[in-house]
Motif scaffolding. Sequence first.
Motif, PDB file in Angstrom:
ATOM      1  N   GLY A  31       0.885  -1.124   0.057  1.00  0.00           N
ATOM      2  CA  GLY A  31      -0.021   0.073  -0.115  1.00  0.00           C
ATOM      3  C   GLY A  31       0.762   1.278  -0.109  1.00  0.00           C
ATOM      4  O   GLY A  31       2.052   1.254   0.768  1.00  0.00           O
ATOM      5  N   ASN A  32       0.623   2.284  -0.792  1.00  0.00           N
ATOM      6  CA  ASN A  32       1.116   3.501  -0.876  1.00  0.00           C
ATOM      7  C   ASN A  32       1.581   4.115   0.541  1.00  0.00           C
ATOM      8  O   ASN A  32       0.522   3.949   1.161  1.00  0.00           O
ATOM      9  N   ILE A  33       2.562   4.887   0.711  1.00  0.00           N
ATOM     10  CA  ILE A  33       2.812   5.491   1.890  1.00  0.00           C
ATOM     11  C   ILE A  33       2.767   7.027   1.491  1.00  0.00           C
ATOM     12  O   ILE A  33       3.518   7.455   0.675  1.00  0.00           O
ATOM     13  N   THR A  34       1.972   7.898   2.139  1.00  0.00           N
ATOM     14  CA  THR A  34       1.832   9.301   1.823  1.00  0.00           C
ATOM     15  C   THR A  34       2.731  10.011   2.900  1.00  0.00           C
ATOM     16  O   THR A  34       2.452   9.618   4.125  1.00  0.00           O
ATOM     17  N   PHE A  35       3.566  10.634   2.569  1.00  0.00           N
ATOM     18  CA  PHE A  35       4.616  11.303   3.480  1.00  0.00           C
ATOM     19  C   PHE A  35       4.453  12.740   3.360  1.00  0.00           C
ATOM     20  O   PHE A  35       4.846  13.418   2.414  1.00  0.00           O
ATOM     21  N   ASN A  36       4.146  13.462   4.786  1.00  0.00           N
ATOM     22  CA  ASN A  36       3.935  14.704   4.526  1.00  0.00           C
ATOM     23  C   ASN A  36       5.180  15.500   5.067  1.00  0.00           C
ATOM     24  O   ASN A  36       5.545  15.549   6.294  1.00  0.00           O
ATOM     25  N   HIS A  37       6.066  15.976   4.058  1.00  0.00           N
ATOM     26  CA  HIS A  37       7.284  16.408   4.234  1.00  0.00           C
ATOM     27  C   HIS A  37       7.232  17.819   5.002  1.00  0.00           C
ATOM     28  O   HIS A  37       8.007  18.007   6.076  1.00  0.00           O
ATOM     29  N   LYS A  38       6.237  18.763   4.711  1.00  0.00           N
ATOM     30  CA  LYS A  38       6.036  20.026   5.331  1.00  0.00           C
ATOM     31  C   LYS A  38       5.693  19.953   6.622  1.00  0.00           C
ATOM     32  O   LYS A  38       6.499  20.693   7.658  1.00  0.00           O
ATOM     33  N   ARG A  39       4.956  18.891   7.109  1.00  0.00           N
ATOM     34  CA  ARG A  39       4.521  18.773   8.491  1.00  0.00           C
ATOM     35  C   ARG A  39       5.872  18.390   9.302  1.00  0.00           C
ATOM     36  O   ARG A  39       6.154  18.855  10.344  1.00  0.00           O
ATOM     37  N   HIS A  40       6.776  17.494   8.799  1.00  0.00           N
ATOM     38  CA  HIS A  40       8.024  17.109   9.251  1.00  0.00           C
ATOM     39  C   HIS A  40       8.889  18.239   9.501  1.00  0.00           C
ATOM     40  O   HIS A  40       9.493  18.290  10.499  1.00  0.00           O
ATOM     41  N   ILE A  41       9.043  19.106   8.461  1.00  0.00           N
ATOM     42  CA  ILE A  41      10.029  20.314   8.425  1.00  0.00           C
ATOM     43  C   ILE A  41       9.765  21.159   9.686  1.00  0.00           C
ATOM     44  O   ILE A  41      10.215  21.502  10.349  1.00  0.00           O
ATOM     45  N   LYS A  63      12.893   0.552   2.433  1.00  0.00           N
ATOM     46  CA  LYS A  63      11.892  -0.124   3.276  1.00  0.00           C
ATOM     47  C   LYS A  63      12.847  -0.273   4.791  1.00  0.00           C
ATOM     48  O   LYS A  63      12.368   0.145   5.704  1.00  0.00           O
ATOM     49  N   ASP A  64      14.048  -0.638   4.657  1.00  0.00           N
ATOM     50  CA  ASP A  64      15.076  -0.995   6.186  1.00  0.00           C
ATOM     51  C   ASP A  64      14.875   0.506   6.671  1.00  0.00           C
ATOM     52  O   ASP A  64      14.971   0.449   7.707  1.00  0.00           O
ATOM     53  N   TYR A  65      15.382   1.660   5.850  1.00  0.00           N
ATOM     54  CA  TYR A  65      15.572   2.878   6.616  1.00  0.00           C
ATOM     55  C   TYR A  65      14.163   3.203   7.015  1.00  0.00           C
ATOM     56  O   TYR A  65      14.302   3.698   8.368  1.00  0.00           O
ATOM     57  N   ALA A  66      13.124   3.317   6.308  1.00  0.00           N
ATOM     58  CA  ALA A  66      11.995   3.714   6.969  1.00  0.00           C
ATOM     59  C   ALA A  66      11.712   2.993   8.078  1.00  0.00           C
ATOM     60  O   ALA A  66      11.070   3.397   9.214  1.00  0.00           O
ATOM     61  N   ILE A  76      10.161   6.712  19.650  1.00  0.00           N
ATOM     62  CA  ILE A  76      10.995   7.509  20.665  1.00  0.00           C
ATOM     63  C   ILE A  76       9.984   8.703  20.990  1.00  0.00           C
ATOM     64  O   ILE A  76       9.751   8.969  22.148  1.00  0.00           O
ATOM     65  N   ARG A  77       9.706   9.330  20.063  1.00  0.00           N
ATOM     66  CA  ARG A  77       8.796  10.696  20.210  1.00  0.00           C
ATOM     67  C   ARG A  77       7.519  10.646  20.647  1.00  0.00           C
ATOM     68  O   ARG A  77       6.618  11.737  21.408  1.00  0.00           O
ATOM     69  N   GLY A  78       6.851   9.340  20.580  1.00  0.00           N
ATOM     70  CA  GLY A  78       5.659   8.885  21.090  1.00  0.00           C
ATOM     71  C   GLY A  78       4.602   9.835  20.229  1.00  0.00           C
ATOM     72  O   GLY A  78       3.400   9.891  20.470  1.00  0.00           O
ATOM     73  N   THR A  79       4.797   9.981  18.986  1.00  0.00           N
ATOM     74  CA  THR A  79       4.062  10.706  17.829  1.00  0.00           C
ATOM     75  C   THR A  79       4.274  10.022  16.555  1.00  0.00           C
ATOM     76  O   THR A  79       5.301   9.681  16.055  1.00  0.00           O
ATOM     77  N   GLY A  80       3.256  10.036  15.616  1.00  0.00           N
ATOM     78  CA  GLY A  80       3.340   9.477  14.424  1.00  0.00           C
ATOM     79  C   GLY A  80       2.966   7.768  14.267  1.00  0.00           C
ATOM     80  O   GLY A  80       2.798   7.484  15.189  1.00  0.00           O
ATOM     81  N   PRO A  81       2.809   7.734  13.064  1.00  0.00           N
ATOM     82  CA  PRO A  81       2.479   6.253  12.977  1.00  0.00           C
ATOM     83  C   PRO A  81       3.551   5.085  13.156  1.00  0.00           C
ATOM     84  O   PRO A  81       4.425   5.395  12.952  1.00  0.00           O
ATOM     85  N   THR A  82       3.136   3.996  13.979  1.00  0.00           N
ATOM     86  CA  THR A  82       4.166   3.168  13.897  1.00  0.00           C
ATOM     87  C   THR A  82       3.749   1.711  13.825  1.00  0.00           C
ATOM     88  O   THR A  82       4.398   0.702  13.812  1.00  0.00           O
ATOM     89  N   ARG A  83       2.419   1.518  13.237  1.00  0.00           N
ATOM     90  CA  ARG A  83       1.844   0.154  12.771  1.00  0.00           C
ATOM     91  C   ARG A  83       1.638   0.138  11.218  1.00  0.00           C
ATOM     92  O   ARG A  83       1.434   1.376  10.838  1.00  0.00           O
ATOM     93  N   CYS A  84       1.877  -0.899  10.706  1.00  0.00           N
ATOM     94  CA  CYS A  84       1.775  -1.044   9.291  1.00  0.00           C
ATOM     95  C   CYS A  84       0.766  -0.217   8.499  1.00  0.00           C
ATOM     96  O   CYS A  84       1.004   0.567   7.722  1.00  0.00           O
ATOM     97  N   HIS A  86      -0.774   2.211   9.543  1.00  0.00           N
ATOM     98  CA  HIS A  86      -0.924   3.606   9.665  1.00  0.00           C
ATOM     99  C   HIS A  86      -0.050   4.383   8.678  1.00  0.00           C
ATOM    100  O   HIS A  86      -0.417   5.649   8.101  1.00  0.00           O
ATOM    101  N   CYS A  87       0.782   3.675   7.830  1.00  0.00           N
ATOM    102  CA  CYS A  87       1.595   4.111   6.638  1.00  0.00           C
ATOM    103  C   CYS A  87       1.150   3.750   5.254  1.00  0.00           C
ATOM    104  O   CYS A  87       0.918   4.301   4.576  1.00  0.00           O
ATOM    105  N   HIS A  88       0.999   2.306   5.399  1.00  0.00           N
ATOM    106  CA  HIS A  88       0.581   1.666   4.209  1.00  0.00           C
ATOM    107  C   HIS A  88      -0.945   1.648   3.956  1.00  0.00           C
ATOM    108  O   HIS A  88      -1.889   0.988   4.582  1.00  0.00           O
ATOM    109  N   VAL A  89      -1.304   2.419   2.684  1.00  0.00           N
ATOM    110  CA  VAL A  89      -2.716   2.359   2.651  1.00  0.00           C
ATOM    111  C   VAL A  89      -2.909   2.114   0.984  1.00  0.00           C
ATOM    112  O   VAL A  89      -2.450   2.475   0.177  1.00  0.00           O
ATOM    113  N   LYS A  90      -3.808   0.970   1.190  1.00  0.00           N
ATOM    114  CA  LYS A  90      -4.272   0.371  -0.152  1.00  0.00           C
ATOM    115  C   LYS A  90      -5.518   1.170  -0.796  1.00  0.00           C
ATOM    116  O   LYS A  90      -6.245   1.715  -0.147  1.00  0.00           O
TER     117      LYS A  90
END
Length: 90
Positions: A31-41, A63-66, A76-84, A86-90
């Motif tokens: 499933g594609n991963i949509t990454f919000n770059h602006k939010r991370h910046i 994959k390994d890096y991500a 570590i930060r307790g925020t953001g997706p950590t389960r499959c 939550h990132c991978h959306v079909k």
Amino acid sequence: MKMIIYLLIFSMFTTSVAMAADTIVFPSKSGNITFNHKRHIDFLRNCKNCHEKAPGKIVNFGKDYAHKTCKGCHEIRGTGPTRCGHCHVK
């Protein structure tokens, strides 16, 4: 002359940050991963948290890096997706 060189380097850096895509979609079999770059910046404020040297393509990104770096940071930060799902959306 030195001031002109410093200004050119500074403008190259700020231009690359300003031109970065707000949202990036990474294709994946799971499933594609949509990454919000602006939010991370906006949240991290330091490109070197993710980019080794300066803004631009992340060396060895995949994959390994991500799974290690991105997911690890979220845990570590307790925020953001950590389960499959939550990132991978079909």
